[in-house]
Design an enzyme around this catalytic site. Structure first.
Site, mmCIF file in Angstrom:
data_model
loop_
_atom_site.group_PDB
_atom_site.id
_atom_site.type_symbol
_atom_site.label_atom_id
_atom_site.label_comp_id
_atom_site.label_asym_id
_atom_site.label_seq_id
_atom_site.Cartn_x
_atom_site.Cartn_y
_atom_site.Cartn_z
ATOM 1 N N TRP A 30 -23.815 66.181 21.083
ATOM 2 C CA TRP A 30 -23.605 65.491 19.802
ATOM 3 C C TRP A 30 -22.456 64.485 19.848
ATOM 4 O O TRP A 30 -21.392 64.781 20.393
ATOM 5 C CB TRP A 30 -23.297 66.549 18.742
ATOM 6 C CG TRP A 30 -22.824 66.007 17.433
ATOM 7 C CD1 TRP A 30 -21.524 65.793 17.046
ATOM 8 C CD2 TRP A 30 -23.633 65.620 16.327
ATOM 9 N NE1 TRP A 30 -21.489 65.304 15.763
ATOM 10 C CE2 TRP A 30 -22.772 65.182 15.295
ATOM 11 C CE3 TRP A 30 -25.025 65.590 16.097
ATOM 12 C CZ2 TRP A 30 -23.237 64.730 14.066
ATOM 13 C CZ3 TRP A 30 -25.478 65.140 14.863
ATOM 14 C CH2 TRP A 30 -24.590 64.719 13.874
ATOM 15 N N ASN A 52 -20.492 61.784 16.867
ATOM 16 C CA ASN A 52 -20.461 61.080 15.575
ATOM 17 C C ASN A 52 -19.391 59.987 15.590
ATOM 18 O O ASN A 52 -19.509 59.064 16.404
ATOM 19 C CB ASN A 52 -20.460 62.022 14.367
ATOM 20 C CG ASN A 52 -19.372 63.064 14.305
ATOM 21 O OD1 ASN A 52 -19.231 63.884 15.200
ATOM 22 N ND2 ASN A 52 -18.609 63.058 13.235
ATOM 23 N N ASP A 53 -18.401 60.045 14.718
ATOM 24 C CA ASP A 53 -17.537 58.874 14.475
ATOM 25 C C ASP A 53 -16.876 58.269 15.719
ATOM 26 O O ASP A 53 -16.354 59.000 16.570
ATOM 27 C CB ASP A 53 -16.362 59.247 13.557
ATOM 28 C CG ASP A 53 -16.770 59.947 12.296
ATOM 29 O OD1 ASP A 53 -17.967 60.166 12.081
ATOM 30 O OD2 ASP A 53 -15.861 60.292 11.510
ATOM 31 N N TRP A 58 -10.601 66.185 14.095
ATOM 32 C CA TRP A 58 -11.468 65.192 13.448
ATOM 33 C C TRP A 58 -10.884 63.787 13.615
ATOM 34 O O TRP A 58 -9.867 63.581 14.283
ATOM 35 C CB TRP A 58 -11.682 65.576 11.984
ATOM 36 C CG TRP A 58 -12.801 66.584 11.824
ATOM 37 C CD1 TRP A 58 -13.441 67.286 12.811
ATOM 38 C CD2 TRP A 58 -13.401 67.003 10.599
ATOM 39 N NE1 TRP A 58 -14.403 68.101 12.260
ATOM 40 C CE2 TRP A 58 -14.402 67.959 10.915
ATOM 41 C CE3 TRP A 58 -13.188 66.674 9.242
ATOM 42 C CZ2 TRP A 58 -15.198 68.564 9.925
ATOM 43 C CZ3 TRP A 58 -13.974 67.285 8.266
ATOM 44 C CH2 TRP A 58 -14.971 68.214 8.612
ATOM 45 N N SER A 59 -11.535 62.826 12.911
ATOM 46 C CA SER A 59 -11.301 61.406 13.211
ATOM 47 C C SER A 59 -9.880 60.919 12.974
ATOM 48 O O SER A 59 -9.122 61.498 12.191
ATOM 49 C CB SER A 59 -12.261 60.558 12.403
ATOM 50 O OG SER A 59 -13.548 60.729 12.919
#
Ligand SMILES: *[C@@H]1O[C@H](CO)[C@@H](O)[C@H](O)[C@H]1NC(C)=O
Ligand SMILES: *[C@@H]1O[C@H](CO)[C@@H](O)[C@H](O)[C@H]1NC(C)=O
Ligand SMILES: *[C@@H]1O[C@H](CO)[C@@H](O)[C@H](O)[C@H]1NC(C)=O
Ligand SMILES: *[C@@H]1O[C@H](CO)[C@@H](O)[C@H](O)[C@H]1NC(C)=O
Ligand SMILES: *[C@@H]1O[C@H](CO)[C@@H](O)[C@H](O)[C@H]1NC(C)=O
Ligand SMILES: *[C@@H]1O[C@H](CO)[C@@H](O)[C@H](O)[C@H]1NC(C)=O
Length: 588
Positions: free
Chosen positions: A65, A67-68, A128-129
């Protein structure tokens, strides 16, 4: 400084190893290409030797996976790219890490070891981001969101362990983390994604952080002199009602009279400011042009958020959690965006991966001053191989022309259409009453207009049962002309179990416009399209059953009653980018 030039033999050996490893990794998956189109509901993934949807020149991790995009930056001759990654599965997870890759050209990439992984109470439930800032003395630092042991969202600092390592392979978490915990006016589990910091005239650093309180979305401003001790600003930098959480804010200046980018800290009469927000409730990236009022520490947008199709977006298709950076090597601002899948979670598990990044885009302010322009970075053109050109070809209404001689599943196409007199476009009395996405989704039978639809049929099967139509249609309104740009997915695949939402947008065109351009980057399961030199863009994910590999075709079409002329079409096969693990692609 090491150079990237790779000795041919080493490269060939490593490529071979990479291909073999990819083969082993992927051999469970893939789709039966010779699907019986009458019986497609039963077609699932079958064991074949190749994945038709894995891209060839878009950034992807080796597996699982993504994402950002996080902390893109240019540092001492190397482009760095970090991203949100679940190293354990092709689905999102509860131990998200920061993966890290480096490049000399933003197209070919080397995957390094993970930069940040959950390890401390302040980030034990995920890293996280966040964003990178380059501090004076060429010292890059990262601010990121940690999901702490209470599942609260806190902001942490990390610095490179060894500044002499041009790849910045290892990162150290600051001993005073967490530096920022959720303030009172914010929900503890909705407070994340710090921006790149900018340096004010008072010498203080500023960052904004996305947040939520009740139904309000907020961007909270913090200031610091030393990057460690941060003080919250009493009023939000920006807030919107009924939008819920603001994710991944991005705040940057754009030149008013040049396509060059500027450093994030520039604030003078040559620039305007852009605030980008990812609204989770909408799943889109919206941007606002406006005024940064630095003495009041807030941002006043030219236009308010309406929650309708009138709001400006970076991309009217799949594009989320984007982030930009100033590339001082080439004086440009570059934008990355995450593009998710449109197939099912089960498909992703079987493919073994999910998530793409767009080709990085250069972004600048249009001459009109009221919208941003975007264009794929020039480096992607180095992948161009065999080329087909068409010039001065009239396309009567109802005609279709194949662009043959290139690999239509992996291509770069630029078309310039000469338009008839704009006065012959259909009348739209009140465009504010019309949702462009619905207009693009009209049934085919009721779709033929005057000027358009005309455009491309990408990833099409020979018999056109599968096709993704990317097209324009020109309208006149009582006081201006509008172009509708669409990417229609209703026929993109014979498979039923896909999200086939059709995307579309309007943009104003110059009343004297004689020609309009369309460029599409096609790569197996993604199509990134740019209308009118980058005035609007639409990114699509499509998963054809028939139109794969050599069975993918490309056409130009015109279904309007007026003819249009292809004044110029250039289409190139694109080569595969070199994207591999460190060690598989060697640097001498
Ligand atoms: C830092 O990186 C440089 C360049 O790669 C290397 O020569 C040096 O040994 C590294 N220092 C440490 C302490 O790892
Ligand atoms: C942090 O900064 C604030 C505002 O500048 C200041 O009042 C405070 O004393 C600082 N705290 C520390 C620990 O340095
Ligand atoms: C604003 O800053 C930019 C970047 O430093 C500079 O190129 C430009 O000349 C400045 N403009 C003015 C009006 O000072
Ligand atoms: C851009 O505009 C600013 C402010 O109007 C001016 O100072 C600057 O010289 C202009 N730059 C160029 C390249 O025209
Ligand atoms: C991801 O894709 C799904 C299905 O196409 C869509 O419903 C969802 O909104 C997407 N999420 C983002 C962040 O783009
Ligand atoms: C073009 O018009 C023909 C005839 O009505 C129709 O069959 C076809 O689907 C249309 N194509 C597009 C892309 O609108």
């Amino acid at each position: 400084m090491k150079k990237f030039a790779a000795p041919l033999l080493l490269m060939m050996i490593s490529l071979l190893v990479f291909v073999m490893v990819s083969f082993l990794l992927n051999s469970r998956n893939g789709i039966e290409a010779s699907a019986d189109s009458n019986n497609i509901d039963h077609v699932r993934f079958k064991v074949t030797d190749e994945q038709p949807y894995r891209t060839s020149y878009h950034f992807q991790p080796p597996q699982n996976w993504m994402n950002d995009p996080n902390a893109p930056m240019y540092y001492k001759g190397v482009y760095h790219f970090f991203y949100q990654h679940n190293p354990y599965a092709a689905t999102f997870g509860d131990k998200i890490i920061w993966a890290h890759s480096v490049s000399s050209d933003l197209i070919n990439w080397i995957h390094l070891n993970n930069a940040l992984e959950p390890s401390e109470p302040y980030d034990i439930n995920s890293c996280w981001s966040g964003s990178a800032t380059i501090l004076p003395g060429e010292k890059p630092v990262i601010l990121y969101t940690g999901i702490d042991h209470n599942k609260h969202q806190v902001q942490n600092l990390a610095t490179p362990k060894n500044l002499s390592d041009p790849f910045l392979r290892e990162w150290t978490k600051h001993p005073q983390n967490p530096l920022i915990t959720p303030p009172n006016e914010v929900e503890e589990d909705e407070f994340r994604d710090p921006t790149t910091a900018w340096h004010g005239k008072d010498g203080k650093w500023r960052v904004i952080i996305g947040a939520q309180k009740g139904n309000k979305g907020k961007a909270i401003l913090y200031q610091s002199e030393d990057f460690v001790n941060w003080t919250v600003s009493p009023k939000p930098f920006f807030a919107t009602d009924n939008t819920r959480v603001i994710e991944c804010p991005d705040f940057f200046p754009v030149s008013i009279n040049s396509t060059n980018g500027v450093d994030t800290s520039v604030e003078n009469s040559s620039v305007r400011h852009v605030l980008k927000i990812s609204y989770q409730s909408k799943q889109h990236d919206y941007y606002f042009l406006g005024k940064y009022v630095s003495d009041k520490e807030n941002f006043v947008p030219d236009e308010k958020f309406t929650g309708t199709s009138k709001d400006l977006r970076f991309d009217y298709g799949k594009f989320y959690a984007s982030k930009s950076f100033f590339d001082y090597a080439k004086n440009r601002r570059i934008l990355w965006g995450w593009v998710n899948e449109s197939d099912t979670t089960q498909d992703d598990i079987e493919k073994g991966w999910a998530g793409l990044q767009t080709i990085p885009r250069k972004v600048w302010l249009d001459k009109s001053g009221n919208r941003l322009m975007q264009w794929p970075i020039e480096e992607v053109e180095n992948l161009r191989g065999s080329k087909i050109s068409i010039t001065g070809k009239k396309l009567e209404g109802g005609s279709t022309l194949e662009v043959s001689g290139i690999t239509a599943s992996q291509a770069d196409v630029e078309v310039l259409f000469e338009l008839p007199d704009l006065e012959s476009g259909e009348l739209l009395e009140d465009p504010s009453e019309v949702d462009p996405q619905l207009l693009c989704s009209k049934p085919y039978a009721s779709r033929n207009g005057q000027i358009g639809p005309f455009g491309l049929l990408a990833l099409a099967s020979k018999d056109l049962t599968e096709q993704t139509a990317v097209f324009f249609q020109i309208y006149k309104t009582p006081n201006r002309y509008l172009c509708l740009m669409c990417s229609d997915h209703s026929r993109s695949s014979l498979r039923q179990d896909l999200d086939k939402t059709t995307y579309g947008t309007f943009f104003d065109i110059d009343p004297n416009l004689k020609e309009i351009s369309l460029r599409s980057l096609i790569d197996k399961s993604i199509i990134e399209s740019f209308g009118d030199e980058g005035r609007a863009s639409i990114t699509s994910r499509v998963y054809p059953l028939l139109a794969i590999k050599r069975d993918a075709h490309l056409y130009v079409f015109n279904n309007g009653s007026q003819s249009v002329i292809i004044s110029k079409l250039n289409a190139w096969s694109l080569k595969q980018a070199e994207i591999g693990l460190e060690g598989s692609i060697r640097c001498a």
